[in-house]
Design an enzyme around this catalytic site. Sequence first.
Site, mmCIF file in Angstrom:
data_model
loop_
_atom_site.group_PDB
_atom_site.id
_atom_site.type_symbol
_atom_site.label_atom_id
_atom_site.label_comp_id
_atom_site.label_asym_id
_atom_site.label_seq_id
_atom_site.Cartn_x
_atom_site.Cartn_y
_atom_site.Cartn_z
ATOM 1 N N LYS A 22 0.948 -1.284 0.034
ATOM 2 C CA LYS A 22 0.180 -0.146 0.051
ATOM 3 C C LYS A 22 0.749 1.180 -0.079
ATOM 4 C CE LYS A 22 -1.723 1.388 4.008
ATOM 5 N NZ LYS A 22 -1.476 2.781 4.377
ATOM 6 N N ASN A 23 2.032 1.108 1.003
ATOM 7 C CA ASN A 23 2.631 2.516 1.039
ATOM 8 C C ASN A 23 3.599 2.934 0.068
ATOM 9 O OD1 ASN A 23 1.112 2.810 3.281
ATOM 10 N ND2 ASN A 23 2.303 2.325 4.639
ATOM 11 N N ARG A 93 -4.892 10.429 4.816
ATOM 12 C CA ARG A 93 -3.846 11.503 4.928
ATOM 13 C C ARG A 93 -2.814 11.421 3.798
ATOM 14 N NH1 ARG A 93 -2.963 13.276 9.043
ATOM 15 N NH2 ARG A 93 -0.957 13.471 8.458
ATOM 16 N N CYS A 117 -5.022 11.994 13.331
ATOM 17 C CA CYS A 117 -5.872 10.792 13.047
ATOM 18 C C CYS A 117 -5.616 10.131 14.590
ATOM 19 C CB CYS A 117 -5.275 9.856 12.103
ATOM 20 S SG CYS A 117 -3.844 9.188 12.498
ATOM 21 N N ARG A 122 0.209 14.104 13.715
ATOM 22 C CA ARG A 122 0.458 13.919 12.337
ATOM 23 C C ARG A 122 0.416 14.968 11.542
ATOM 24 N NH1 ARG A 122 -1.225 8.541 10.645
ATOM 25 N NH2 ARG A 122 0.363 8.598 8.815
ATOM 26 N N ASP A 306 4.727 0.242 12.011
ATOM 27 C CA ASP A 306 3.514 -0.452 11.588
ATOM 28 C C ASP A 306 3.392 -2.064 11.860
ATOM 29 O OD1 ASP A 306 3.652 1.379 8.294
ATOM 30 O OD2 ASP A 306 2.919 1.942 10.425
ATOM 31 N N ILE A 328 7.528 6.475 17.329
ATOM 32 C CA ILE A 328 7.467 7.096 16.041
ATOM 33 C C ILE A 328 5.975 8.173 16.257
ATOM 34 C CG2 ILE A 328 6.840 7.171 13.535
ATOM 35 C CD1 ILE A 328 9.548 6.156 14.402
ATOM 36 N N ARG A 398 -8.758 -0.688 4.441
ATOM 37 C CA ARG A 398 -7.977 0.421 3.858
ATOM 38 C C ARG A 398 -6.508 -0.030 3.410
ATOM 39 N NH1 ARG A 398 -7.419 5.459 7.290
ATOM 40 N NH2 ARG A 398 -5.994 6.073 5.225
HETATM 41 C C1 EPZ Z 1 4.087 6.960 6.659
HETATM 42 O O1 EPZ Z 1 3.223 7.875 7.209
HETATM 43 C C2 EPZ Z 1 3.244 5.661 6.225
HETATM 44 N N1 EPZ Z 1 2.185 5.817 5.667
HETATM 45 C C3 EPZ Z 1 2.617 5.056 7.680
HETATM 46 O O2 EPZ Z 1 1.987 3.834 7.495
HETATM 47 C C4 EPZ Z 1 3.939 4.799 8.558
HETATM 48 O O3 EPZ Z 1 3.345 4.426 9.990
HETATM 49 C C5 EPZ Z 1 4.733 5.962 8.624
HETATM 50 O O4 EPZ Z 1 5.127 6.546 7.532
HETATM 51 C C6 EPZ Z 1 5.933 5.611 9.556
HETATM 52 O O5 EPZ Z 1 6.793 4.562 9.043
HETATM 53 C C7 EPZ Z 1 2.251 6.131 4.311
HETATM 54 O O6 EPZ Z 1 3.329 5.917 3.885
HETATM 55 C C8 EPZ Z 1 1.146 6.497 3.199
HETATM 56 P P1 EPZ Z 1 5.937 10.216 8.903
HETATM 57 P P2 EPZ Z 1 3.977 9.315 7.281
HETATM 58 O O7 EPZ Z 1 5.879 11.327 8.240
HETATM 59 O O8 EPZ Z 1 4.603 9.601 6.155
HETATM 60 C C9 EPZ Z 1 6.228 13.158 12.500
HETATM 61 C C10 EPZ Z 1 0.074 2.541 7.916
HETATM 62 O O9 EPZ Z 1 -0.379 1.893 8.754
HETATM 63 N N2 EPZ Z 1 6.093 14.375 11.397
HETATM 64 O O10 EPZ Z 1 7.448 9.416 8.884
HETATM 65 O O11 EPZ Z 1 2.776 10.002 7.724
HETATM 66 C C11 EPZ Z 1 5.038 12.520 12.719
HETATM 67 O O12 EPZ Z 1 4.127 13.197 13.560
HETATM 68 C C12 EPZ Z 1 0.553 3.891 7.890
HETATM 69 O O13 EPZ Z 1 0.447 2.003 6.904
HETATM 70 C C13 EPZ Z 1 6.160 15.762 11.855
HETATM 71 O O14 EPZ Z 1 6.437 16.029 12.749
HETATM 72 O O15 EPZ Z 1 4.566 9.304 8.729
HETATM 73 C C14 EPZ Z 1 5.540 11.290 13.203
HETATM 74 O O16 EPZ Z 1 5.591 11.423 14.480
HETATM 75 C C15 EPZ Z 1 0.167 4.561 9.392
HETATM 76 N N3 EPZ Z 1 6.147 16.649 10.857
HETATM 77 C C16 EPZ Z 1 6.919 11.182 12.507
HETATM 78 O O17 EPZ Z 1 7.078 12.375 11.933
HETATM 79 C C17 EPZ Z 1 5.938 16.489 9.578
HETATM 80 O O18 EPZ Z 1 6.026 17.269 8.666
HETATM 81 C C18 EPZ Z 1 7.049 10.085 11.410
HETATM 82 O O19 EPZ Z 1 5.754 10.265 10.437
HETATM 83 C C19 EPZ Z 1 5.684 14.973 9.123
HETATM 84 C C20 EPZ Z 1 6.183 14.010 10.048
#
Ligand code: EPZ
Length: 427
Positions: A22-23, A93, A117, A122, A306, A328, A398
Amino acid sequence: MKGIVVEGGERLVGEVMVSGAKNAALPALAAALLVEGTCRFTNVPRLRDVETFRGLLEKLGARLHWRGKGELEVDTSSIEGVTAPYELVKTMRASILILGPLLARMGEAVVSLPGGCAIGARPVDLHLKGLEQLGAHIELEHGYIKARARRLKGARICLDIPTVTGTENLMMAAVTAHGTTVIENAACEPEVEELALILKEMGAEIDGAGTNVLTIRGVKELRPARYSIMPDRIEAGTLMVAAAVTGGNILIKGCRLEHMEAVLGKLRETGMEISPLGEGEVRVVGDHVPRSADVKTLPYPGFPTDMQAQFMVLMTLANGLSVISETIFENRCMHVSELKRMGADIRVQGSTAIVNGVPRLGGAPVMATDLRASASLVLAGLAAEGETVVSRTYHLERGYEDLEGKLAALGAKVRKVDLNEDLGQQE
Ligand code: EPZ
């Protein structure tokens, strides 16, 4: 209200094929916006988020067609729209991923700020800061990101956090920017590497794919690509835990074990037999009580967040104490209260769960709160004595392609049901 009923106690045996990731599929669809023409992706998982993303691209003027199993044709020859509305973004998202490519292609984008969420706030501040460094003008108005850029220009960006979709957005914005972009502290998840490979297939010039430093030399234009989406390492890990919690013996096909080292290491630490057979096949056997093991979720190549909820289910049945730290996301332990209703012995301090293994879980009505929590509750149901009814399993649909069908084919007694109005906890 969608639900899944699980009759526990069945040992999983047989073989199962892992679906596309998916990702990796979602950023691939976003990247198609960068080219005027038709991209063709194969091994695309047929799941709700992919269909939602399809709807978003079609709203922008793209035309998408399924051509046979897992084959999705994406024609982005004519893109008129630049807006991703709140009604759509709030359901997924990952819609934020159109921000970079739309800016690059159209010079503007209006994307609803994705709210928080279940698992956390996020924020997308790092996406926006990076795009401004690339020359975009960004305003936040009435819950929307309004971004404009006559021509994006290369920059040196150092991310505070190795954000996965943040890295992906910036990479897609940089590939046709004027000059060279360096992204330091980039996320290096396999799905991010995959996007870099897809962009290179389109003619982008990117060095460092799969590392924390990406160097992107802007090119004038890109061409449509054909690409087969990588297998889903999180689905593969979920199926391995399903074998572990049922004392099963299954053959998993179509997975890339080199993307799963941290998960494989932890599962082996619990005593699971994991035997790679080559050609993407691996036999996993979990025919004894698991040993306890501690886990801390980290950016890749660390243990993936995940897989945290799924691994926790295994630890609820382990002999001994395990400490599971979620680093995370700030609120990714909501499956704990549901697992405790099934007899698990877990105490949570902040984002750390202390799990004391118990001999068995008991079936119960439980409620899914997010994608991976819903998978963990199904896994717990497989291991529990008696019947478990998991409500709100639209979360599951999803991110997993027919998980219940795959489990049933391995001998699990699972079936989809329509529950009347869900009387569970409020949102
Ligand atoms: C991606 O989400 C994945 N989604 C998530 O999978 C996965 O859990 C996550 O990466 C971590 O590996 C997709 O790829 C579509 P991040 P993402 O930005 O990109 C903080 C699933 O179950 N952050 O790497 O949204 C954030 O709050 C989903 O398949 C900021 O502070 O995750 C988090 O604490 C859930 N500011 C950390 O970074 C920002 O601008 C990592 O988030 C962006 C992120």
